[in-house]
Motif scaffolding. Structure first.
Motif, short mmCIF file in Angstrom:
data_model
loop_
_atom_site.label_atom_id
_atom_site.label_comp_id
_atom_site.label_asym_id
_atom_site.label_seq_id
_atom_site.Cartn_x
_atom_site.Cartn_y
_atom_site.Cartn_z
N THR A 1 0.84 -1.20 0.00
CA THR A 1 0.00 0.00 0.00
C THR A 1 0.87 1.25 0.00
OG1 THR A 1 -1.67 -1.20 1.26
CG2 THR A 1 -1.86 1.20 1.24
N GLY A 2 1.88 1.26 0.88
CA GLY A 2 2.78 2.41 0.93
C GLY A 2 3.47 2.63 -0.40
N LEU A 3 3.89 1.54 -1.01
CA LEU A 3 4.57 1.64 -2.30
C LEU A 3 3.63 2.24 -3.36
CD1 LEU A 3 6.94 1.04 -4.20
CD2 LEU A 3 6.09 -1.29 -4.44
N LEU B 1 1.09 4.14 -2.86
CA LEU B 1 0.82 5.55 -2.55
C LEU B 1 2.01 6.43 -2.91
CD1 LEU B 1 -1.09 5.31 0.86
CD2 LEU B 1 -1.99 5.35 -1.47
N ALA B 2 3.20 5.86 -2.84
CA ALA B 2 4.38 6.64 -3.19
C ALA B 2 4.50 6.79 -4.70
CB ALA B 2 5.64 5.98 -2.64
N ASN B 3 4.04 5.78 -5.40
CA ASN B 3 4.14 5.81 -6.85
C ASN B 3 2.99 5.03 -7.51
OD1 ASN B 3 4.80 5.82 -9.53
ND2 ASN B 3 6.89 5.05 -9.26
N PHE C 1 -8.56 4.68 -3.45
CA PHE C 1 -7.97 5.51 -2.41
C PHE C 1 -7.01 6.57 -2.95
CE2 PHE C 1 -4.74 6.33 0.88
CZ PHE C 1 -5.57 6.83 1.87
N TYR D 1 -2.69 13.91 -3.89
CA TYR D 1 -2.63 13.72 -5.34
C TYR D 1 -3.62 14.62 -6.07
CZ TYR D 1 0.78 9.95 -5.26
OH TYR D 1 1.96 9.23 -5.13
N LEU E 1 5.84 10.49 -5.51
CA LEU E 1 6.42 11.33 -4.45
C LEU E 1 7.90 11.63 -4.68
CD1 LEU E 1 4.67 9.91 -1.24
CD2 LEU E 1 3.94 11.75 -2.78
#
Ligand SMILES: Cc1ncc(C[n+]2csc(CCOP(=O)(O)OP(=O)(O)O)c2C)c(N)n1
Ligand code: SF4
Ligand SMILES: [Mg+2]
Lengths: 572, 289
Positions: B78-80, B82-84, B255, B262, B269
């Motif tokens: 999920t973090g990945l 959201l970062a890209n 999301f 965004y 990011l």
């Protein structure tokens, strides 16, 4: 230095924050130096919360115990203040008559103030807070007309009538206290024009803005005092600065998502407190093994367990230092002040990226909830440096290098692929149990600590070249000790303050060699940092001045404790 | 059949440590095929895995990979994402990984609905730790945890996902390679949190749920209206046979497409520069008072 120390106490939910907001702005407009600090209970309604304001003619950033004025906006404030030891022979209390009663006999001057009737005329209880701010402002030498601008600012976007009615309430309070001036003698504080150019900022905002200045663009959290405020700041400003913020299902996912984001090239931070961080330990170790940067804002409060959720302590140094299984380098920063918060918070992201390690920012409730005036020039950050390369087709995420740092590449940024791994691995990141890699990769990771150590920040040193007693401290206790030493004014005493508490700069150990006596000041019960220092300085610590009741150190306490030590050591 | 683009050539990627005959081999081939057929490139694909036999997947594929922690592949992925958001993020794990250690992330991942694909290698046993009971081990199965036979009812992950209105829910049996590939391709293409439970025989520790057993106990879904959550749920509750195929699809708010970070900024990011002027202005506007 002349100063006036005012405490306002009331129940949670009564609007102490509103009084604080008006006062801070109004007093600044009147060119006074202000310092404000809060202590509050872990409840949403009731109880007793207090705000302490200090008004002075020059910079003044430490919490004083004895208050000159107590303003009660609910019952029980005087009893609370007495138990907290904040009442001195000179303290005067103000407030509605019924709020000046106390269960225990407390000797102090009481001046009843009838604001309720006054407010009834305006027809809204909420104006009471504005009137209280008016009473307090009236006790000081201030220009009441400056309130218009303050109220316009606070209620911008609201109707003209709201501003007008608040102004009426403020004036009523102000006029009441002008009549009291014969009964209340306060120190004279000079106004200073330079105040207009200063900033009024809290530790929390400084940490948050510093992070953004340092390129932080990803924050994950799970609500927990006193760490949540940083997340709130990010949420409020996410659109403006382009920040990804998410409240995850628990702290485990908080940090794992931050690590995932960092793998993807984000500059990520998690904001948490003791118990929340406990849940993050396994992933901290992942960050160490996979060599993925992550910044951990660990906002300290007293533990163990849930402890005192809204209070302050410095008891998580050991936690930050020893958390996580296995061995891997890490960095622990602990800002001394609001200015330092900005700087270290921005720097944390460069350090994390450069060394691909977890970096802690250790703050505490006291630092985060304190405001004072600061110079714009002292709010300096470190600009984000670029620490990544483009992966080629044979990119090795864990390339063996002399200093242990392998060039970091970001998935999707080029043709090469990036493999990270929490299992022991070869240079490409693939799992292996090969003896060579099992050994060399431990050495590679460990190697990074030497470069980290070589650029560790030197502590601040205050003192003469020759001294006998060296006081050490770390984190948010900087100003209260510095101010105490200025008042004590004893050239035999020097002070060394660490903002980077791990690894420490080895050159700083020289300070200890030159001292005959060593005195530690920390807000925990075992003197954790001192115990750590002992393993470096090979000297005993002659005294530890420790406070661990969840309240920040008061200036008076530090002065008294140092004087006692000096008296015992050198005779009076 | 491609399996060239995603075939790795790294020194420790060739010696695959799964037991001969393990269902994981076929999942790997199907996944590499699916990615290639969909036109993805190794550099814009990321395989994020937990710990277990399934978790080893990133090492046997030529794509970005993160072999993370037991149970934590969903938050890491999920973090990945959201970062890209430009990356095609495939999250892989075992049944212990996803339905036990990481169950909270499975539930909240479905709720958060980031556009990722979650593949669960469901062998109904703990493989890597040698045969303990998993959340999906069937009643009666003898495991090292329950030598006398498991007596507690297992979790039904497909029904659970549907009950949470998961954006894409499917179950497959890796014995059906072509069907599995088609479903994985559809899951990857589906916008939202796509979940595929894959029956994967563990030939070493699971003597009950063998290739033959799965063949006998599964039935391919026919003619289902995949927008009908009630029918999907009904079908998911069926355990004799277990239905395989796509149960349910729904397009929901994604999301990362709706977060503030965004709205005015579209770049991943790492490409965002800090605007110091903006910060300076912010300080002027908010702290001079
Ligand atoms: C926090 C933690 N607990 C326990 C383990 C040990 N462990 C590794 S894999 C695993 C379970 C594997 O089962 P599953 O997730 O079903 O994967 P499989 O091997 O069957 O593919 C466990 C318990 C671990 N690595 N980390
Ligand atoms: S133990 Fe089972 S799941 Fe693991 S590799 Fe062997 S057969 Fe496959
Ligand atoms: Mg399994």
């Amino acid at each position: 230095m002349n100063e006036i120390n005012i405490l306002i106490g009331g129940q949670a939910g009564q609007g102490l924050n509103a009084v604080e907001g008006i006062l801070v702005k109004f007093l600044k407009k009147n060119n006074y130096y202000i310092y404000s600090s809060k202590e509050y209970m872990s409840r949403v309604r009731g109880g007793i919360n207090t705000v302490t304001f200090k008004i002075s003619s020059s910079l003044n950033c430490s919490l004083r115990r004895d208050v000159d004025i107590i303003f009660s906006i609910s019952k029980g404030v005087l009893d609370w203040c007495a138990k907290e030891g904040r009442i001195s022979s000179k303290t005067i209390s103000l407030g509605e008559e019924e709020y000046l009663n106390s269960q225990n006999e407390i000797k102090l001057k009481k001046i009843p103030i009838n604001l309720k009737n006054v407010i009834e005329e305006l027809g809204d209880k909420r104006y009471l807070n504005t009137a209280v701010a008016g009473v307090i402002s009236g006790l000081l030498n201030t220009d009441k007309s400056l309130i218009t601008e303050v109220l316009q600012n606070i209620f911008s976007g609201k109707s003209e009538k709201i501003v007008e009615d608040n102004k009426k309430a403020f004036y009523k309070g102000f006029d009441i206290s002008e009549q009291l001036s014969s009964q209340i003698k306060l120190a004279t504080i000079n106004q200073d024009n330079s105040v207009a150019h200063k900033l009024m900022m809290s530790g929390n905002d400084s940490i948050s803005l510093g992070a953004i200045y340092g390129g932080c663009n990803y924050l994950s959290f799970y609500p927990m005092s006193p760490a949540t405020e940083m997340a709130s700041f990010f949420i409020k400003n996410a659109k403006l600065f382009g920040l990804v913020v998410e409240q995850f299902e628990d702290e485990i996912s908080v940090i794992n998502s931050a690590i995932g984001a960092s793998f993807g090239g984000a500059r990520s931070v998690v904001t948490t407190s003791g118990g929340g961080f406990d849940l993050m330990e396994e992933a901290l170790s992942l960050s160490g093994m996979a060599e993925i940067p992550v910044v951990i804002h660990l906002a300290q409060r007293p533990g163990p367990s849930t402890g005192l959720p809204t209070r302050t302590m410095q008891s998580d140094f050991n936690l930050a230092l020893y958390a996580g299984h296995g061995e891997f380098p890490r960095i622990i920063l602990a800002p001394a002040s609001i200015e330092d918060s900005f700087y270290l918070s921005s720097k944390a992201f460069n350090l994390a990226q450069k060394y691909q390690v977890p970096v802690f920012i250790l703050t505490d409730q006291y630092l985060l909830d304190t405001y004072y005036l600061l110079d714009r020039n002292n709010l300096e950050g470190e600009k984000p440096q670029k620490y990544y390369i483009k992966a080629d087709l044979d990119y090795k995420r864990y390339l063996l290098t002399e200093n242990g740092i392998s060039p970091f590449a970001i998935p999707g940024d080029s043709k090469g692929i990036v493999i990270s791994n929490g299992n022991e691995h070869d240079e490409y990141g693939d799992t292996t149990e090969d003896e060579y890699y099992s050994r060399i990769m431990q050495e590679k990771r460990n190697q990074k600590l030497f470069s980290i150590e070589a650029e560790a920040l030197m502590p601040k040193f205050i003192g003469q070249e020759k001294y006998e007693v060296l006081i050490y401290s770390w984190g948010s206790t900087y100003f209260v000790i510095k101010d105490a030493l200025e008042i004590i004014n004893d050239s035999r005493i020097a002070f060394v303050h660490y903002s980077q508490i791990y690894p420490i700069n080895k050159k700083s150990l020289e300070y200890f060699k030159n001292a005959r006596y060593i005195l530690g000041i920390e807000q925990n019960i075992t003197g954790q940092f001192g115990e750590f220092l002992k393993t470096k300085i090979y000297k005993p610590i002659n005294r530890k001045i420790l406070k661990y009741n969840g309240r920040a150190f008061y200036l008076e306490e530090i002065i008294e404790a140092i004087k006692i030590f000096m008296g015992e050591t050198y005779g009076n | 059949m491609g399996i060239k683009l995603f075939q790795p050539d790294r020194p420790h990627s060739k010696e695959i440590s799964w037991c001969p005959g393990c269902g994981n081999f076929a999942i790997r081939l199907v996944l590499m095929d699916a990615l290639e057929e969909l036109g993805f490139k190794p550099e814009n694909t990321a395989i994020v895995s937990g710990i277990g036999q399934a978790g080893k997947m990133p090492h046997y594929i030529n794509a970005n990979g993160f072999h993370s922690l037991h149970g934590r592949a969903i938050p890491v992925g999920t973090g990945l994402k959201l970062a890209n958001p430009n990356l095609n993020v495939i999250i892989v794990g075992g049944d212990g990984d996803m339905y036990s250690e990481g169950m909270e992330h499975f539930v909240h991942g479905i709720k958060r609905n980031t556009n990722v694909t979650v593949l669960v290698h469901n062998n109904q046993v703990y493989g890597l730790t040698k045969g303990q009971t998993s959340p999906t081990t069937l009643v009666g199965t003898k495991t090292s945890t329950h030598p006398g036979g498991v007596f507690i009812e297992p979790i039904n992950p497909v029904a659970l996902a549907i009950s949470l209105n998961c954006s894409f829910v499917a179950r497959t049996f890796i014995g059906h390679k072509e069907e599995t590939k088609t479903i994985i391709k559809e899951a990857i293409q589906h916008e939202g949190f796509s979940f595929v439970d894959i029956f994967q025989p563990c030939v070493t520790f699971n003597r009950i749920n063998t290739y033959d057993w799965y063949k006998e106990h599964t039935k391919i879904i026919n003619n289902l209206d995949t927008s009908d959550i009630k029918k999907a749920f009904d079908l998911a509750l069926n355990t004799n046979p277990y239905y395989v195929g796509i149960f349910y699809k729904t397009l929901k708010t994604v999301f990362e497409k709706n977060i503030e970070g965004y709205k005015d900024f579209k770049d991943p990011l790492y490409k965002r520069a800090v605007d110091t002027n903006l910060i300076n202005q912010f300080i002027e506007d908010n702290y001079r008072l």
